[in-house]
Design a protein around this motif. Structure first.
Motif, short mmCIF file in Angstrom:
data_model
loop_
_atom_site.label_atom_id
_atom_site.label_comp_id
_atom_site.label_asym_id
_atom_site.label_seq_id
_atom_site.Cartn_x
_atom_site.Cartn_y
_atom_site.Cartn_z
N TYR A 161 0.81 -1.21 0.00
CA TYR A 161 0.00 0.00 0.00
C TYR A 161 0.85 1.27 0.00
N ARG A 162 2.22 1.12 0.04
CA ARG A 162 3.08 2.30 -0.01
C ARG A 162 3.86 2.39 -1.33
N ILE A 163 3.62 1.49 -2.26
CA ILE A 163 4.41 1.46 -3.50
C ILE A 163 4.32 2.78 -4.27
N LYS A 164 3.16 3.43 -4.26
CA LYS A 164 2.98 4.66 -5.04
C LYS A 164 3.34 5.93 -4.26
N ASN A 165 3.76 5.78 -3.02
CA ASN A 165 4.12 6.94 -2.21
C ASN A 165 5.41 7.60 -2.70
N THR A 166 5.67 8.81 -2.21
CA THR A 166 6.91 9.49 -2.56
C THR A 166 8.10 8.76 -1.96
N ARG A 167 9.26 9.00 -2.52
CA ARG A 167 10.48 8.36 -2.02
C ARG A 167 10.73 8.74 -0.56
N GLU A 168 10.54 10.00 -0.24
CA GLU A 168 10.77 10.47 1.13
C GLU A 168 9.82 9.79 2.11
N SER A 169 8.57 9.64 1.70
CA SER A 169 7.58 8.98 2.55
C SER A 169 7.95 7.52 2.77
N GLN A 170 8.38 6.85 1.71
CA GLN A 170 8.77 5.44 1.83
C GLN A 170 9.99 5.28 2.73
N ARG A 171 11.00 6.07 2.51
CA ARG A 171 12.24 5.91 3.29
C ARG A 171 12.03 6.21 4.76
N SER A 172 11.09 7.10 5.06
CA SER A 172 10.80 7.38 6.47
C SER A 172 10.20 6.17 7.17
N ARG A 173 9.67 5.24 6.36
CA ARG A 173 9.10 4.01 6.91
C ARG A 173 9.95 2.79 6.55
N HIS A 174 11.20 3.03 6.14
CA HIS A 174 12.17 1.98 5.80
C HIS A 174 11.71 1.12 4.62
N ASP A 175 11.13 1.79 3.63
CA ASP A 175 10.73 1.17 2.37
C ASP A 175 11.39 1.91 1.22
N ILE A 176 11.43 1.29 0.05
CA ILE A 176 11.76 2.02 -1.17
C ILE A 176 11.24 1.22 -2.36
N ALA A 177 10.65 1.91 -3.32
CA ALA A 177 10.05 1.26 -4.48
C ALA A 177 11.10 1.01 -5.56
N LEU A 178 10.83 0.02 -6.38
CA LEU A 178 11.74 -0.39 -7.46
C LEU A 178 12.05 0.78 -8.38
N ARG A 179 11.07 1.59 -8.72
CA ARG A 179 11.29 2.64 -9.73
C ARG A 179 12.32 3.68 -9.29
N TYR A 180 12.39 3.96 -8.00
CA TYR A 180 13.36 4.94 -7.51
C TYR A 180 14.79 4.39 -7.61
N VAL A 181 14.96 3.13 -7.27
CA VAL A 181 16.29 2.52 -7.31
C VAL A 181 16.73 2.31 -8.76
N LYS A 182 15.80 1.98 -9.64
CA LYS A 182 16.12 1.83 -11.06
C LYS A 182 16.69 3.14 -11.61
N LYS A 183 16.10 4.24 -11.26
CA LYS A 183 16.59 5.55 -11.69
C LYS A 183 18.01 5.79 -11.17
N ASP A 184 18.25 5.44 -9.91
CA ASP A 184 19.59 5.61 -9.32
C ASP A 184 20.63 4.79 -10.09
N LEU A 185 20.28 3.56 -10.42
CA LEU A 185 21.21 2.67 -11.11
C LEU A 185 21.55 3.18 -12.50
N LEU A 186 20.55 3.64 -13.22
CA LEU A 186 20.79 4.18 -14.56
C LEU A 186 21.67 5.43 -14.50
#
Length: 218
Positions: A161-186
């Motif tokens: 239920y947090r997959i579509k949240n902002t990166r900051e919101s996810q990281r504050s809850r010790h989560d991170i979505a695939l799309r954010y990390v994919k961008k970092d890797l590229l």
């Protein structure tokens, strides 16, 4: 501070201590973890051979490190990295008990895993990337440590239920979505080889979805 707030603070601290004491990374929980972590599939995705050099960044007490050590022969090597000295100390004790000689424990820095350059065939970062603030610096160091054609596998878990949240919101809850990390890797110069949006359930909890990215240094 009011009595109510004081009680709440003590209670929260108590819960945190209890949670730390029940870490799935401790050896007594490894057998149950094997049921859902799917380590053989992770090793297959890393495309490692018996005599390769690999790294486990965020190794904690050594769950994945020991699996990798068991898979490799004595010509292969695992570089096990963690920024917490007590975890590395515990890993060293375990390596001694199990007479493992193909593992190099490393107390890394928060912005540098201190890995040897142009040495590694594969790197895994499992349930750790979301904790890395200096992600650009760390990815640069990982890229430098890999041989040409070397692979980086990142595995994370996120509440569905947090997959579509902002990166900051996810990281504050010790989560991170695939799309954010994919961008970092590229941005770090990697080529994405494989995406697995749903790799199963972390700790077999229905809402805790694991995902995987496999990136390559071209």
């Amino acid at each position: 501070m009011s009595r109510t707030n004081s009680f709440q603070l003590v209670f929260i601290t108590f819960l945190m201590v209890c949670n730390l004491g029940y870490s799935q990374y401790k050896k007594q929980y490894w057998e149950s973890r094997d049921k859902w972590q799917k380590v053989p599939e992770l090793i297959k995705l890393m495309k490692i051979k018996k005599d390769m050099n690999v790294a486990d960044i965020g190794c904690h007490e050594g769950y994945m490190t020991i699996h990798l050590s068991n898979y490799l022969n004595n010509k292969g090597r695992v570089y096990a990295v963690d920024v917490v000295k007590s975890r590395i100390d515990q890993l060293k004790k375990l390596l001694k008990e199990e007479k493992k000689t193909n593992v190099t424990p490393i107390i890394g820095k928060y912005d540098d895993p201190l890995l040897p350059k142009n040495t590694l065939d594969a790197v895994i970062i499992m349930d750790t990337y979301h904790e890395i603030d200096a992600n650009k610096k760390v990815l640069k160091k990982v890229y430098q440590s890999l041989k040409k054609g070397g692979r980086l596998l990142i595995l994370e878990e996120i509440k569905t239920y947090r997959i579509k949240n902002t990166r900051e919101s996810q990281r504050s809850r010790h989560d991170i979505a695939l799309r954010y990390v994919k961008k970092d890797l590229l941005e770090a110069g990697f080529t994405i080889e494989k995406e697995i949006p749903d790799f199963g359930r972390w700790e077999e909890k229905e809402e805790e979805q694991m995902w995987i990215l496999v990136a390559v240094k071209k």
